[in-house]
Scaffold this motif. Structure first.
Motif, mmCIF file in Angstrom:
data_model
loop_
_atom_site.group_PDB
_atom_site.id
_atom_site.type_symbol
_atom_site.label_atom_id
_atom_site.label_comp_id
_atom_site.label_asym_id
_atom_site.label_seq_id
_atom_site.Cartn_x
_atom_site.Cartn_y
_atom_site.Cartn_z
ATOM 1 N N ARG A 24 -6.208 -2.791 1.458
ATOM 2 C CA ARG A 24 -7.500 -2.483 0.814
ATOM 3 C C ARG A 24 -8.655 -3.072 1.631
ATOM 4 N NH1 ARG A 24 -7.410 -3.759 -5.634
ATOM 5 N NH2 ARG A 24 -6.081 -2.048 -6.317
ATOM 6 N N GLN A 28 -11.449 -1.035 3.799
ATOM 7 C CA GLN A 28 -12.869 -1.167 3.450
ATOM 8 C C GLN A 28 -13.703 -1.479 4.685
ATOM 9 O OE1 GLN A 28 -14.837 -0.801 0.663
ATOM 10 N NE2 GLN A 28 -13.018 0.235 -0.100
ATOM 11 N N LEU A 31 -13.888 1.585 6.798
ATOM 12 C CA LEU A 31 -14.807 2.563 6.188
ATOM 13 C C LEU A 31 -16.258 2.170 6.452
ATOM 14 C CD1 LEU A 31 -15.054 5.086 4.319
ATOM 15 C CD2 LEU A 31 -15.174 3.499 2.389
ATOM 16 N N GLN A 133 -4.180 2.927 -13.160
ATOM 17 C CA GLN A 133 -4.197 4.031 -12.193
ATOM 18 C C GLN A 133 -5.305 5.058 -12.379
ATOM 19 O OE1 GLN A 133 -0.290 5.796 -11.742
ATOM 20 N NE2 GLN A 133 0.528 3.774 -12.126
ATOM 21 N N GLN A 180 10.176 -1.914 -4.252
ATOM 22 C CA GLN A 180 9.393 -1.634 -5.451
ATOM 23 C C GLN A 180 10.165 -2.182 -6.659
ATOM 24 O OE1 GLN A 180 8.428 2.516 -5.741
ATOM 25 N NE2 GLN A 180 6.846 2.206 -7.279
ATOM 26 N N PRO A 183 9.930 0.451 -10.749
ATOM 27 C CA PRO A 183 9.614 1.833 -10.386
ATOM 28 C C PRO A 183 8.627 2.513 -11.338
ATOM 29 C CG PRO A 183 11.976 1.428 -10.238
ATOM 30 C CD PRO A 183 11.370 0.228 -10.897
ATOM 31 N N ASP A 184 8.478 1.971 -12.565
ATOM 32 C CA ASP A 184 7.521 2.571 -13.511
ATOM 33 C C ASP A 184 6.082 2.229 -13.149
ATOM 34 O OD1 ASP A 184 9.807 3.134 -14.892
ATOM 35 O OD2 ASP A 184 9.597 1.449 -16.268
ATOM 36 N N LEU A 185 5.897 1.148 -12.403
ATOM 37 C CA LEU A 185 4.546 0.645 -12.163
ATOM 38 C C LEU A 185 4.103 0.925 -10.733
ATOM 39 C CD1 LEU A 185 4.915 -2.870 -13.839
ATOM 40 C CD2 LEU A 185 4.005 -0.796 -14.860
ATOM 41 N N ALA A 186 2.784 0.870 -10.524
ATOM 42 C CA ALA A 186 2.253 1.109 -9.190
ATOM 43 C C ALA A 186 2.701 0.012 -8.239
ATOM 44 C CB ALA A 186 0.730 1.147 -9.252
ATOM 45 N N PRO B 14 -1.131 6.005 -5.482
ATOM 46 C CA PRO B 14 -1.177 5.302 -6.773
ATOM 47 C C PRO B 14 -2.205 4.181 -6.856
ATOM 48 C CG PRO B 14 0.757 4.631 -5.534
ATOM 49 C CD PRO B 14 0.101 5.714 -4.741
ATOM 50 N N ASP B 15 -2.625 3.638 -5.720
ATOM 51 C CA ASP B 15 -3.610 2.556 -5.772
ATOM 52 C C ASP B 15 -5.002 3.180 -5.825
ATOM 53 O OD1 ASP B 15 -3.840 -0.654 -4.975
ATOM 54 O OD2 ASP B 15 -5.598 0.544 -4.503
ATOM 55 N N ARG B 16 -5.680 2.975 -6.944
ATOM 56 C CA ARG B 16 -6.955 3.676 -7.176
ATOM 57 C C ARG B 16 -8.033 3.249 -6.192
ATOM 58 N NH1 ARG B 16 -9.051 2.022 -12.943
ATOM 59 N NH2 ARG B 16 -10.885 3.005 -12.105
ATOM 60 N N ILE B 17 -8.005 1.996 -5.758
ATOM 61 C CA ILE B 17 -9.020 1.520 -4.811
ATOM 62 C C ILE B 17 -8.777 2.160 -3.441
ATOM 63 C CG2 ILE B 17 -9.994 -0.519 -3.671
ATOM 64 C CD1 ILE B 17 -10.528 -0.834 -6.594
ATOM 65 N N LEU B 18 -7.511 2.193 -3.016
ATOM 66 C CA LEU B 18 -7.196 2.832 -1.737
ATOM 67 C C LEU B 18 -7.495 4.325 -1.782
ATOM 68 C CD1 LEU B 18 -3.858 1.170 -0.526
ATOM 69 C CD2 LEU B 18 -6.124 0.974 0.486
ATOM 70 N N THR B 21 -11.105 4.825 -1.310
ATOM 71 C CA THR B 21 -11.496 4.553 0.087
ATOM 72 C C THR B 21 -11.125 5.732 0.988
ATOM 73 O OG1 THR B 21 -11.033 2.220 -0.337
ATOM 74 C CG2 THR B 21 -11.289 2.862 1.968
ATOM 75 N N LYS B 24 -13.437 8.700 0.374
ATOM 76 C CA LYS B 24 -14.757 8.491 0.995
ATOM 77 C C LYS B 24 -14.694 8.715 2.502
ATOM 78 C CE LYS B 24 -16.800 5.381 -2.375
ATOM 79 N NZ LYS B 24 -16.791 4.003 -2.837
ATOM 80 N N SER B 37 -2.133 10.194 -8.856
ATOM 81 C CA SER B 37 -1.443 8.926 -8.630
ATOM 82 C C SER B 37 0.060 8.974 -8.893
ATOM 83 C CB SER B 37 -2.077 7.842 -9.505
ATOM 84 O OG SER B 37 -1.996 8.209 -10.862
ATOM 85 N N GLU B 41 2.005 14.397 -11.704
ATOM 86 C CA GLU B 41 0.680 15.015 -11.580
ATOM 87 C C GLU B 41 0.619 15.881 -10.330
ATOM 88 O OE1 GLU B 41 -3.087 12.498 -12.320
ATOM 89 O OE2 GLU B 41 -1.489 11.065 -11.896
ATOM 90 N N GLN B 59 5.953 5.353 -2.396
ATOM 91 C CA GLN B 59 6.180 4.427 -3.516
ATOM 92 C C GLN B 59 5.236 4.780 -4.653
ATOM 93 O OE1 GLN B 59 7.998 0.459 -1.567
ATOM 94 N NE2 GLN B 59 5.790 0.522 -1.660
ATOM 95 N N LEU B 60 5.747 5.618 -5.530
ATOM 96 C CA LEU B 60 4.940 6.084 -6.664
ATOM 97 C C LEU B 60 5.546 5.566 -7.959
ATOM 98 C CD1 LEU B 60 4.587 9.819 -5.539
ATOM 99 C CD2 LEU B 60 2.862 8.029 -5.321
ATOM 100 N N PRO B 61 4.724 5.360 -8.972
ATOM 101 C CA PRO B 61 5.292 4.982 -10.270
ATOM 102 C C PRO B 61 6.027 6.173 -10.887
ATOM 103 C CG PRO B 61 2.920 5.312 -10.436
ATOM 104 C CD PRO B 61 3.263 5.446 -8.982
ATOM 105 N N LYS B 109 1.268 2.631 6.478
ATOM 106 C CA LYS B 109 -0.037 2.264 5.916
ATOM 107 C C LYS B 109 -0.595 0.929 6.429
ATOM 108 C CE LYS B 109 -0.813 3.835 1.584
ATOM 109 N NZ LYS B 109 -0.634 3.752 0.120
#
Lengths: 231, 127
Positions: A24, A28, A31, A133, A180, A183-186, B14-18, B21, B24, B37, B41, B59-61, B109
């Motif tokens: 992240r 950033q 970007l 999410q 991971q 697996p249910d979570l991000a 799945p990472d909303r911040i990434l 980014t 953008k 995500s 979907e 790696q997705l939920p 990544k």
């Protein structure tokens, strides 16, 4: 008491999950080189929260290795929840999330190790933030402490995180063996739960999947202290 | 600069911040993308909009990216969509049991730059 989950197993997952905040931050900065604007608040919030996760992991390893004395003492769980929510407030803003605290009537001091309880609560909050999410939705995560028949239930809850009892089972079973954990979570969200699980075990209490006001979450039952809280 | 319609690129991140980014960065390069995500979907969006390219984290939920690819590859009208893997999973750890989908590029990544991602998207949609 030693945590049953080896901290060496956990280290691989910590390393994996810390990649998310680092990517992240890197992205950033990259970007900003093309847009000319840097979201420094996002970078600070992301770095700060990741450092707190690492600190929590270090506390769990110190306890595991006997380097940290684990004495239980009367602690205000509400005050520790306030501190954890404050630590995570900047990251919560970046996730479009309100971090609230609900300490119900009758909750006084609990018997816990303040360092371990603080680290565990912060790790749980971190994990729930990373599990959010839906970008356009306003989210809510709550620290809740309430009196139950068994003692003081303290935990983290949200209607926006799909956390199941099975997720916790997988986190415990897959530690050190899978990239991971849940697996249910991000990706990036499960290690904080594993760290909290280890810290709570060291305080002789078990993290459990729980529900509160139709929100899902994770909680532990803590023994109330006989000492009166001076407010 | 490539001209890409809004639905031509689907970013499954799945990472909303990434995700924000990456969108953008793509927009700054004149590219536009839909985002989602999860694999569930993504299948629904692909079915409706038939994007030209999918940028995919494995790696997705819920259902993971490999399961998504297997599902995608099983539909004759969808299997020709190009895929860029932009993922935390090292290439050596990716074991694809089927190969009837088009992997245009693999990007690890933690080491891929935004510039590499944008160039890969431009290349893939230009084909």
């Amino acid at each position: 008491m030693m945590p049953s989950n080896g901290t060496d197993d956990l280290m691989r997952n910590v390393a994996e999950d810390v990649k998310t905040p680092l990517v992240r931050i890197l992205s950033q900065i990259q970007l900003s080189k093309v847009t000319g604007t840097l979201n420094d608040d996002l970078i600070e919030a992301t770095a700060d929260a990741a450092l707190r996760l690492l600190d929590s992991y270090i506390v769990s390893t110190q306890i595991y290795n006997g380097q940290q004395q684990l004495t239980l003492e009367p602690v205000s769980v509400g005050a520790l929840m306030q501190d954890s929510a404050r630590y995570l407030a900047r990251l919560a803003r970046q996730h479009n999330c309100d971090f609230s605290i609900e300490v119900r009537r009758g909750v006084g001091l609990v018997m816990a190790n303040p360092l371990a309880l603080q680290a565990a609560l912060t790790s749980l909050g971190y994990s729930f933030l990373y599990a959010l999410q839906e970008p356009k939705k306003k989210h809510r995560i709550s620290y809740v402490a309430r009196v139950t028949k068994e003692g003081i239930q303290a935990g983290v809850f949200s209607k926006d995180v799909m956390f199941f009892a099975d997720s916790l089972h997988k986190i415990r079973n897959l530690q050190g063996r899978a990239r991971q954990l849940a697996p249910d979570l991000a990706h990036g969200s499960a290690t904080g739960i594993a760290i909290a699980d280890s810290l709570f075990k060291s305080m002789h209490t078990d993290l459990k999947a729980a529900r509160y006001s139709s929100a899902r979450g994770l909680s532990v039952t803590l023994l109330p202290s006989q000492q009166l809280a001076l407010l | 600069m490539s001209e890409v319609k809004r639905a031509d690129v689907l970013l499954v991140e799945p990472d909303r911040i990434l995700a924000d980014t990456y969108v953008k960065a793509l927009e700054h390069a004149g590219l536009a993308a839909r985002t989602c995500s999860s694999a569930e979907e993504a299948i629904s969006i692909v079915d409706t909009y038939k994007p030209k390219l999918i940028v995919l984290e494995l790696q997705l939920p819920g259902h993971n990216g490999i399961e998504f690819l297997n599902e995608l590859g099983s539909y004759p009208d969808l299997k020709n969509i190009s895929i860029i893997l932009l993922t935390f999973v090292p290439e050596a750890d990716i074991h694809l049991t089927r190969s009837n989908f088009k992997i245009a590029r693999y990007l690890y990544k933690p080491q891929a730059t935004l510039e590499q991602m944008i160039e890969s998207v431009k290349d893939a949609v230009a084909v």
